[in-house]
Scaffold this motif. Sequence first.
Motif, PDB file in Angstrom:
ATOM      1  N   GLU A  48       0.838  -1.195   0.000  1.00  0.00           N
ATOM      2  CA  GLU A  48       0.000   0.000   0.000  1.00  0.00           C
ATOM      3  C   GLU A  48       0.870   1.240   0.000  1.00  0.00           C
ATOM      4  O   GLU A  48       1.811   1.368   0.786  1.00  0.00           O
ATOM      5  N   VAL A  49       0.541   2.181  -0.891  1.00  0.00           N
ATOM      6  CA  VAL A  49       1.222   3.470  -0.957  1.00  0.00           C
ATOM      7  C   VAL A  49       0.141   4.532  -1.032  1.00  0.00           C
ATOM      8  O   VAL A  49      -0.438   4.765  -2.090  1.00  0.00           O
ATOM      9  N   GLY A  50      -0.159   5.158   0.089  1.00  0.00           N
ATOM     10  CA  GLY A  50      -1.271   6.085   0.137  1.00  0.00           C
ATOM     11  C   GLY A  50      -2.565   5.360  -0.185  1.00  0.00           C
ATOM     12  O   GLY A  50      -2.873   4.305   0.371  1.00  0.00           O
ATOM     13  N   ALA A  51      -3.331   5.918  -1.130  1.00  0.00           N
ATOM     14  CA  ALA A  51      -4.573   5.267  -1.555  1.00  0.00           C
ATOM     15  C   ALA A  51      -4.316   4.227  -2.635  1.00  0.00           C
ATOM     16  O   ALA A  51      -5.232   3.495  -3.015  1.00  0.00           O
ATOM     17  N   GLY A  52      -3.073   4.150  -3.129  1.00  0.00           N
ATOM     18  CA  GLY A  52      -2.759   3.212  -4.193  1.00  0.00           C
ATOM     19  C   GLY A  52      -1.861   2.094  -3.723  1.00  0.00           C
ATOM     20  O   GLY A  52      -1.744   1.803  -2.530  1.00  0.00           O
ATOM     21  N   VAL A  53      -1.207   1.458  -4.676  1.00  0.00           N
ATOM     22  CA  VAL A  53      -0.339   0.327  -4.381  1.00  0.00           C
ATOM     23  C   VAL A  53       0.915   0.402  -5.243  1.00  0.00           C
ATOM     24  O   VAL A  53       0.958   1.097  -6.252  1.00  0.00           O
ATOM     25  N   ASP A  54       1.938  -0.330  -4.815  1.00  0.00           N
ATOM     26  CA  ASP A  54       3.131  -0.529  -5.620  1.00  0.00           C
ATOM     27  C   ASP A  54       3.506  -2.000  -5.537  1.00  0.00           C
ATOM     28  O   ASP A  54       3.002  -2.743  -4.684  1.00  0.00           O
ATOM     29  N   PHE A  55       4.387  -2.423  -6.413  1.00  0.00           N
ATOM     30  CA  PHE A  55       4.681  -3.836  -6.586  1.00  0.00           C
ATOM     31  C   PHE A  55       6.111  -4.146  -6.181  1.00  0.00           C
ATOM     32  O   PHE A  55       7.032  -3.375  -6.460  1.00  0.00           O
ATOM     33  N   THR A  56       6.271  -5.271  -5.534  1.00  0.00           N
ATOM     34  CA  THR A  56       7.587  -5.753  -5.151  1.00  0.00           C
ATOM     35  C   THR A  56       7.959  -6.933  -6.039  1.00  0.00           C
ATOM     36  O   THR A  56       7.156  -7.854  -6.225  1.00  0.00           O
ATOM     37  N   THR A  57       9.153  -6.894  -6.591  1.00  0.00           N
ATOM     38  CA  THR A  57       9.640  -7.980  -7.432  1.00  0.00           C
ATOM     39  C   THR A  57      11.024  -8.385  -6.954  1.00  0.00           C
ATOM     40  O   THR A  57      11.676  -7.671  -6.196  1.00  0.00           O
ATOM     41  N   SER A  58      11.467  -9.529  -7.411  1.00  0.00           N
ATOM     42  CA  SER A  58      12.834  -9.965  -7.139  1.00  0.00           C
ATOM     43  C   SER A  58      13.475 -10.359  -8.461  1.00  0.00           C
ATOM     44  O   SER A  58      12.831 -10.966  -9.324  1.00  0.00           O
ATOM     45  N   ALA A  59      14.726  -9.982  -8.637  1.00  0.00           N
ATOM     46  CA  ALA A  59      15.433 -10.313  -9.871  1.00  0.00           C
ATOM     47  C   ALA A  59      15.755 -11.801  -9.898  1.00  0.00           C
ATOM     48  O   ALA A  59      16.174 -12.388  -8.900  1.00  0.00           O
ATOM     49  N   VAL A  60      15.531 -12.426 -11.029  1.00  0.00           N
ATOM     50  CA  VAL A  60      15.878 -13.833 -11.204  1.00  0.00           C
ATOM     51  C   VAL A  60      17.355 -13.931 -11.545  1.00  0.00           C
ATOM     52  O   VAL A  60      17.873 -13.174 -12.374  1.00  0.00           O
ATOM     53  N   ALA A  61      18.019 -14.843 -10.879  1.00  0.00           N
ATOM     54  CA  ALA A  61      19.470 -14.989 -11.073  1.00  0.00           C
ATOM     55  C   ALA A  61      19.736 -15.618 -12.433  1.00  0.00           C
ATOM     56  O   ALA A  61      19.897 -16.834 -12.574  1.00  0.00           O
ATOM     57  N   ALA A  62      19.734 -14.789 -13.446  1.00  0.00           N
ATOM     58  CA  ALA A  62      20.023 -15.235 -14.809  1.00  0.00           C
ATOM     59  C   ALA A  62      20.730 -14.100 -15.528  1.00  0.00           C
ATOM     60  O   ALA A  62      20.457 -12.915 -15.271  1.00  0.00           O
ATOM     61  N   GLU A  63      21.619 -14.458 -16.405  1.00  0.00           N
ATOM     62  CA  GLU A  63      22.388 -13.447 -17.123  1.00  0.00           C
ATOM     63  C   GLU A  63      21.468 -12.644 -18.035  1.00  0.00           C
ATOM     64  O   GLU A  63      20.703 -13.205 -18.834  1.00  0.00           O
ATOM     65  N   PRO A  64      21.469 -11.291 -17.950  1.00  0.00           N
ATOM     66  CA  PRO A  64      20.668 -10.492 -18.876  1.00  0.00           C
ATOM     67  C   PRO A  64      21.099 -10.749 -20.318  1.00  0.00           C
ATOM     68  O   PRO A  64      22.258 -11.086 -20.583  1.00  0.00           O
ATOM     69  N   ILE A  65      20.162 -10.620 -21.235  1.00  0.00           N
ATOM     70  CA  ILE A  65      20.508 -10.760 -22.643  1.00  0.00           C
ATOM     71  C   ILE A  65      20.263  -9.434 -23.349  1.00  0.00           C
ATOM     72  O   ILE A  65      19.481  -8.599 -22.886  1.00  0.00           O
ATOM     73  N   ALA A  66      20.960  -9.247 -24.454  1.00  0.00           N
ATOM     74  CA  ALA A  66      20.849  -8.003 -25.203  1.00  0.00           C
ATOM     75  C   ALA A  66      20.319  -8.295 -26.596  1.00  0.00           C
ATOM     76  O   ALA A  66      20.497  -9.391 -27.143  1.00  0.00           O
ATOM     77  N   CYS A  67      19.658  -7.312 -27.183  1.00  0.00           N
ATOM     78  CA  CYS A  67      19.141  -7.462 -28.541  1.00  0.00           C
ATOM     79  C   CYS A  67      18.979  -6.091 -29.171  1.00  0.00           C
ATOM     80  O   CYS A  67      18.973  -5.064 -28.473  1.00  0.00           O
ATOM     81  N   GLU A  68      18.843  -6.084 -30.477  1.00  0.00           N
ATOM     82  CA  GLU A  68      18.548  -4.864 -31.211  1.00  0.00           C
ATOM     83  C   GLU A  68      17.038  -4.771 -31.406  1.00  0.00           C
ATOM     84  O   GLU A  68      16.388  -5.749 -31.777  1.00  0.00           O
ATOM     85  N   VAL A  69      16.488  -3.578 -31.160  1.00  0.00           N
ATOM     86  CA  VAL A  69      15.057  -3.358 -31.326  1.00  0.00           C
ATOM     87  C   VAL A  69      14.855  -2.239 -32.335  1.00  0.00           C
ATOM     88  O   VAL A  69      15.448  -1.164 -32.209  1.00  0.00           O
ATOM     89  N   THR A  70      14.022  -2.500 -33.330  1.00  0.00           N
ATOM     90  CA  THR A  70      13.700  -1.502 -34.339  1.00  0.00           C
ATOM     91  C   THR A  70      12.197  -1.315 -34.409  1.00  0.00           C
ATOM     92  O   THR A  70      11.425  -2.069 -33.806  1.00  0.00           O
ATOM     93  N   SER A  71      11.776  -0.323 -35.159  1.00  0.00           N
ATOM     94  CA  SER A  71      10.350  -0.053 -35.298  1.00  0.00           C
ATOM     95  C   SER A  71       9.711  -1.091 -36.206  1.00  0.00           C
ATOM     96  O   SER A  71      10.272  -1.466 -37.244  1.00  0.00           O
ATOM     97  N   GLN A  72       8.535  -1.566 -35.825  1.00  0.00           N
ATOM     98  CA  GLN A  72       7.815  -2.575 -36.591  1.00  0.00           C
ATOM     99  C   GLN A  72       6.472  -2.028 -37.071  1.00  0.00           C
ATOM    100  O   GLN A  72       5.816  -1.258 -36.374  1.00  0.00           O
ATOM    101  N   ASP A  73       6.099  -2.437 -38.266  1.00  0.00           N
ATOM    102  CA  ASP A  73       4.780  -2.105 -38.794  1.00  0.00           C
ATOM    103  C   ASP A  73       3.827  -3.269 -38.534  1.00  0.00           C
ATOM    104  O   ASP A  73       4.245  -4.424 -38.477  1.00  0.00           O
ATOM    105  N   THR A  74       2.567  -2.934 -38.392  1.00  0.00           N
ATOM    106  CA  THR A  74       1.538  -3.956 -38.211  1.00  0.00           C
ATOM    107  C   THR A  74       0.510  -3.805 -39.315  1.00  0.00           C
ATOM    108  O   THR A  74      -0.001  -2.709 -39.551  1.00  0.00           O
TER     109      THR A  74
END
Length: 738
Positions: A48-74
Motif C-alpha cells: 500500500e502506498v497512500g490510496a494506491g499500491v506498488d509492486f515488489t519484485t525480485s530479480a531472477v538470477a540469470a544473465e541479462p541478454i541483449a538485442c537490437e530493437v527496431t520499429s515494426q509495422d503492423t
Amino acid sequence: MRLAPDFGIVGYTDRWQYYPGDDVSLHLSSRHPCRATIRLHRFEDIEEVGAGVDFTTSAVAAEPIACEVTSQDTVIGSWFAADLGEDALARGFTLGLLFQPSYVAAEGNGLIEITLSKLTIAVTLDNKGHPVLAVSGDTNARVRLADPVTLAAWHRLLLICNRDGQLRLVMRRQKRLWTAECDLPSRHLGGMASLHLARAASAFHSFNGRLEAPVIWPGVFAPEDAFAKLDRWVDGEGASVSDAVAAWDFSRNMAMADVVDSGPSGRQGRLHNLPTRAVKGSHWCGTEQSYLHAPRQYAAIHFHQDDLSDAKWPVAARLCLPDTLETGVYLIEVSGESGRDTLPVVVRQKKAKKNFAFLASTFTWLAYANDRCLLHGSNPEMFANRLLILTQNDCELASDHRYGLSLYDTHMDDSGVSYATRRRPCLSFRHSQRGWHGGIGSSLWNFGIDLLILAWLQREGIAYDIVTDDDLDKEGPASLSPYRCVMTGCHPEYHTQRSADAVRGFIETGGRFIYLGGNGFYWRVSTHPDYPETVELRRAEDGNRSWASEPGEYYHAFDGAYGGLWRRNGQPPQALLGVGYCGQGFYKCHPFRLNAAASDPRVAFLMDAPPVTGSLLGDFGLVGGGAVGLEIDRADRHLGTPDHALVLATSVPLDDSYILANEEVGVNRPTVSGAMSAALRADLVFFETPAGGAVLSTGSISWAGSMSKRRNDNPVSTLTRNAIRRFSDPVPFTMPSV
C-alpha cells in the motif's frame, strides 16, 4: 511504479504461460532503433502506498541478454487472397460478387485487387463511397461511378475485362445500374495472376462490410447474363460455376482460414487477420438462427479495416527460462534508450507439485486486453460515478492503431469485436495498469486484483500451483485432477465449454472449489486450433453488454455453439458455484453482514472465533474500500443454488451507483439500483457436494482487496485461509440431510 512500462519499447510474447526451461519469443518494436537489455523478475508482493499500491519484485538470477530493437509495422485489417495461377485470365475474365458496405473511411477503402505480371486492376471506394476503377501498369487509368454506395445495402458488382483490354465496372442495387469503362494501359493479361478481396493497394484501408459469392469466369459475358449466372451461384447452384476460373463458397468450412473453391480447378483462398464468419448473407430471412441449419443464408464474411489476428512482428530475442523457476507470475523487462516495456508471463510446473492450485483467468484477461471503453465507450464516468483519469497505457492505446481491439470494443463500422488474440501487444495486460472499473483507491482490475491474490498466498505461506483457463480448455478434467483444492481469481468471467466442463467435473468428483470472485462463468467463448491464442465471443440476446450481436449471429464460427451467457445456455453459474452475477457498480465497495447461517456447525472451520449474526465482514479493503463491489453475485435457488447451500453473509444495502444486470430486469423501472432492489446483492455461499467435496463462493470481485489488506485483525483473510486449509484436508465433507 516499479518496472512500469513507458512504451518507448513495446512488445508481446507468443503466449502468456510457459514451463520452466521454455524459450520465450519476444516480439519487440521501438520508437527509435536501439539496443535493449532483457531481464527477468519474479512478482512477489503488493504494498500500500497512500490510496494506491506498488509492486515488489525480485530479480531472477540469470544473465541479462541483449538485442537490437527496431520499429515494426503492423498490417491491420482483414482480407481474402487467392493465387489464380499462370495465364488463368489470359482470355479475359468476368468477376462477380455481392458486397454490403458498412463504413467508408476518410481515406477510402479497398474492395478488389487483381495483380497480373504487368498490371494491377483495383476497385476501391473513395471517401464519399463512390466505387472507383483504377488500373496501373505502363500508364495509369481511373474512372468513378456516378453515385455512391448505400451503407447496409447489398450490391451486385461485375468487373469485366476482354482480351483486347477493354475494362468495365458494373454495379447493381435493386433495379438501378451503374457502369464505368476504361482501357488497360497494357494489353497483356497473361502471366501469374492473384486476387485480393476487401483490400486494394496499401494506400487504402481494408473494406468494411460483407462480401459474398466471389466468382471469376473465363471470357466475357454481357452484364445481364453475368448477373443471372451470379444469382444462380448465390443460390447455391453448382452448375453455374462448373466452368469458372474459381468460385469461392464462404458458407463452407466456417471455422477455417482456408476458403473452398467450388470451381473445377481447386484454387483455394485464404483469409487474413480473421474477418468475422458465421454472419448473415444476402439470403438470410430469419427462418433459421444457426448457419449449421441453413448454410446458404450465411454465405458472407464480414471484413473490417481494424481486424487483427497476429501482429506478425519478427522475433527480436528469445529468453530461456531457467529450469529452476518456481510457479508464479514473472515480468520480462525490456529496457533501452528508447524506453521500457514489462511483459508478464505465468510459469506453471510440468507436473503438479502441490495439492492446491490457483486458476488463472487467462480468457478473461484476454477478453479485456486493450479495452478502449474509457476512450470510446458509452459514458464510463457515469458507470464509475467519478471523474476518470487516463493512464499511460490508455494514452498509448489512443495514439496507436497497431494494438488491435478488445472484446468490449466495436469496429469502425460499429459492429462488435468477436475475436481477441494474444499475438499482439496487449497494453492493459501489465502489472502497472489501472482499470476505470477498479473502484476508488487502488483502481486494480482483473490481472491486477489477481496479483493481490498471489501476493496474499505468498505472504500467508500457502504453497500453490498455477493452472490456467487455457490448460482447462486443452487438457480437460486432467488439468485439475492432481489437485484437492482449486481457487479462482477475482473475475473468471469467460469460459469455453471445455474449461467450464473441467471445473464442473472437478466439483462433481469430489474436488473442493473456492470461487474467489464475482461475475464468473458468465460469457461463453470458444477456441480453434487454426487460430492459436485467440478466443471468439458472441454477445447474444442478454447480459450487460458494450455491444450486442446481430440477430441471427448468435452462434460461434469456431465450434458452432450457441454463444452469449452461460445462463442462456442452460448452465447458470448458480448451479455450478451457488451464486451468479446480478449487478455492478464501479465506485465504492461495501461490506457483508453475517447471517445466522454463519454459525452453522457445518462451517465452524471458517471462523477463528464464533461469528456474531449481524456483524460486518469486510468493511475495509484495497479495492473500493470493501469486500463487496465492482461486480457481484447472489444465490438463487430458481437458477440452481443447491437447497442445502448456506448463505453465510449478504451485502449491506448498496449505493445507487450499483445497477441490476440486464438479464435480471424484465421491465425497466426505477427500482433497479442500489438499496431499492432486493435482487441486487452479493451472497457468501458454502455447500457440500455428494462426492465429498465442497464449494465456497464469495460472490464479489473486490473480496481480494479486503483479504489482502494488511491489518492486525482481518476476518476476510482469516476466513479465506481457513477455507483453503480445510479444503486441502483429505477428510471428505458430508452432505447434510435436506
